[in-house]
Design a protein around this motif. Structure first.
Motif, short mmCIF file in Angstrom:
data_model
loop_
_atom_site.label_atom_id
_atom_site.label_comp_id
_atom_site.label_asym_id
_atom_site.label_seq_id
_atom_site.Cartn_x
_atom_site.Cartn_y
_atom_site.Cartn_z
N VAL A 127 0.87 -1.17 0.00
CA VAL A 127 0.00 0.00 0.00
C VAL A 127 0.91 1.23 0.00
CG1 VAL A 127 -1.88 -1.16 1.23
CG2 VAL A 127 -0.15 0.10 2.52
N ASP A 128 0.33 2.39 -0.24
CA ASP A 128 1.11 3.63 -0.20
C ASP A 128 1.67 3.85 1.20
OD1 ASP A 128 0.46 4.03 -2.84
OD2 ASP A 128 -1.26 5.34 -2.40
N ASP A 129 2.94 4.20 1.28
CA ASP A 129 3.61 4.52 2.55
C ASP A 129 3.72 3.32 3.48
OD1 ASP A 129 3.81 7.20 1.74
OD2 ASP A 129 1.83 7.66 2.56
N GLY A 130 3.72 2.10 2.94
CA GLY A 130 3.89 0.95 3.80
C GLY A 130 3.32 -0.32 3.19
N PHE A 131 2.71 -1.13 4.03
CA PHE A 131 2.10 -2.37 3.56
C PHE A 131 0.95 -2.73 4.49
CE2 PHE A 131 5.29 -3.62 6.63
CZ PHE A 131 4.71 -4.64 7.34
N ALA A 132 0.13 -3.66 4.04
CA ALA A 132 -1.00 -4.16 4.83
C ALA A 132 -0.98 -5.68 4.78
CB ALA A 132 -2.31 -3.60 4.30
N GLY A 133 -1.81 -6.28 5.60
CA GLY A 133 -1.82 -7.73 5.62
C GLY A 133 -2.89 -8.30 6.52
N CYS A 134 -2.91 -9.61 6.60
CA CYS A 134 -3.85 -10.29 7.49
C CYS A 134 -3.18 -11.53 8.06
CB CYS A 134 -5.15 -10.65 6.77
SG CYS A 134 -4.96 -11.82 5.42
N VAL A 135 -3.48 -11.79 9.32
CA VAL A 135 -3.01 -12.98 10.02
C VAL A 135 -4.22 -13.86 10.28
CG1 VAL A 135 -1.89 -13.88 12.08
CG2 VAL A 135 -1.13 -11.70 11.11
N LEU A 136 -4.18 -15.09 9.79
CA LEU A 136 -5.31 -16.01 9.91
C LEU A 136 -4.92 -17.21 10.76
CD1 LEU A 136 -6.31 -16.09 6.11
CD2 LEU A 136 -7.07 -14.47 7.86
N LEU A 137 -5.80 -17.58 11.67
CA LEU A 137 -5.58 -18.74 12.55
C LEU A 137 -6.87 -19.53 12.65
CD1 LEU A 137 -3.76 -16.62 15.20
CD2 LEU A 137 -2.65 -18.56 14.10
N LYS A 138 -6.76 -20.84 12.56
CA LYS A 138 -7.95 -21.69 12.62
C LYS A 138 -7.65 -22.95 13.41
CE LYS A 138 -11.45 -23.92 9.67
NZ LYS A 138 -12.57 -22.99 9.94
N LYS A 139 -8.58 -23.30 14.29
CA LYS A 139 -8.47 -24.55 15.06
C LYS A 139 -9.85 -25.18 15.13
CE LYS A 139 -6.72 -27.67 17.94
NZ LYS A 139 -6.21 -27.31 19.28
N THR A 140 -9.95 -26.45 14.79
CA THR A 140 -11.22 -27.15 14.84
C THR A 140 -11.10 -28.38 15.74
OG1 THR A 140 -10.67 -28.46 12.87
CG2 THR A 140 -11.89 -26.41 12.53
N VAL A 141 -12.24 -28.76 16.30
CA VAL A 141 -12.33 -29.97 17.13
C VAL A 141 -13.30 -30.92 16.43
CG1 VAL A 141 -13.00 -30.93 19.36
CG2 VAL A 141 -11.86 -28.71 19.25
#
Length: 272
Positions: A127-141
């Motif tokens: 992105v302009d002037d830096g960056f963006a992102g996402c952290v995804l975590l999943k746990k199922t039983v």
């Protein structure tokens, strides 16, 4: 009277339906009105889907941020599964990709320590002037007679804006929790919903690796706070409801206690 906006109507409908069926309901609405597909996928959080990277054999999580049409980019190979038809698809710059690789390694360790299993994926983009992102975590039983079934999905979307020797971070975190129990003696119970929180903060940055540490601390702190809130809201409320619906004492003892109470009140009244 002006007609309602179809997108607003779709969101209003989803808020009134069972949260456990959000993914299925979004798919149904998109099938009825394909023009809403992009907006709904960007605006509505649904449980994360899982795919396997054909190049590395590792599983990864799918969301709108690593999607290109009907293909999803693997954080392990940086390639789309299946390959996109019109080219290589949108991938991060070389600098941002290096941060993405380091973040995936860090959160893979975080996942193992905190979740003792599950799947994690981190996606970054420029992105302009830096960056963006996402952290995804999943746990199922997996469903079982004793413990029922459950799924925990964490979606942390952030933006990192570069400042002199520092960065400004904006984090929006969503946790989707789905618990279920089905047994002949107890019947069926579903408990599902989501919680969203936001936070902003500045942090020092000495090199690109500092971003991974800063984002990691923010996500860790946010997950601890949200987990505590979910424990109060979900389990505390469920306990209150079950307590009001069913007493642990036999009915005969409950009636006897009530009768004793009434006699005591009557005696006190007569003495007065």
């Amino acid at each position: 009277m002006a007609s309602e906006d179809p997108f607003d109507s779709a969101l209003d409908l989803l808020r009134r339906l069972n949260p456990a069926d959000t993914a299925k309901n979004v798919e149904a609405i998109c099938a009825l009105n394909p023009s809403l597909t992009e907006d709904l996928l960007e605006s509505v959080d649904v449980p994360l889907a899982v795919k396997k990277c054909s190049r590395t054999g590792r599983e990864f999580l799918c969301c709108d941020y690593n999607r290109d049409g009907d293909s999803w980019r693997s954080p392990w190979s940086n390639q789309f599964e299946p390959p996109v038809e019109d080219g290589e698809g949108v991938v991060p710059s070389e600098r941002v990709r290096k941060i993405e690789v380091a973040a995936n390694e860090a959160f893979d360790t975080y996942r193992e320590l905190y979740y003792e299993g599950g799947i994690s994926s981190v996606y970054l983009w420029d992105v302009d002037d830096g960056f963006a992102g996402c952290v995804l975590l999943k746990k199922t039983v997996a469903p079982s007679v004793k413990s029922g079934s459950g799924a925990w999905d964490s979606i942390h979307v952030f933006e990192a804006l570069d400042r002199p020797r520092a960065a400004h971070y904006k984090l929006t975190s969503t946790i989707i929790l789905n618990l279920g129990m089905k047994a002949d003696a107890l019947g069926k119970m579903d408990l599902a919903g989501n919680l969203v929180r936001q936070v902003e903060q500045d942090a020092a940055v000495e090199h690109d690796g500092s971003h991974v540490a800063n984002i990691g601390r923010m996500v860790e702190d946010m997950e601890i706070k949200m987990r505590n809130q979910l424990q109060e809201v979900y389990f505390g409320k469920a306990k209150d409801v079950v307590g009001d619906l069913r007493s642990l004492q036999p009915l005969s003892e409950t009636n006897r206690d009530r009768e004793t109470q009434r006699e005591m009140i009557s005696n006190m009244t007569n003495r007065g």
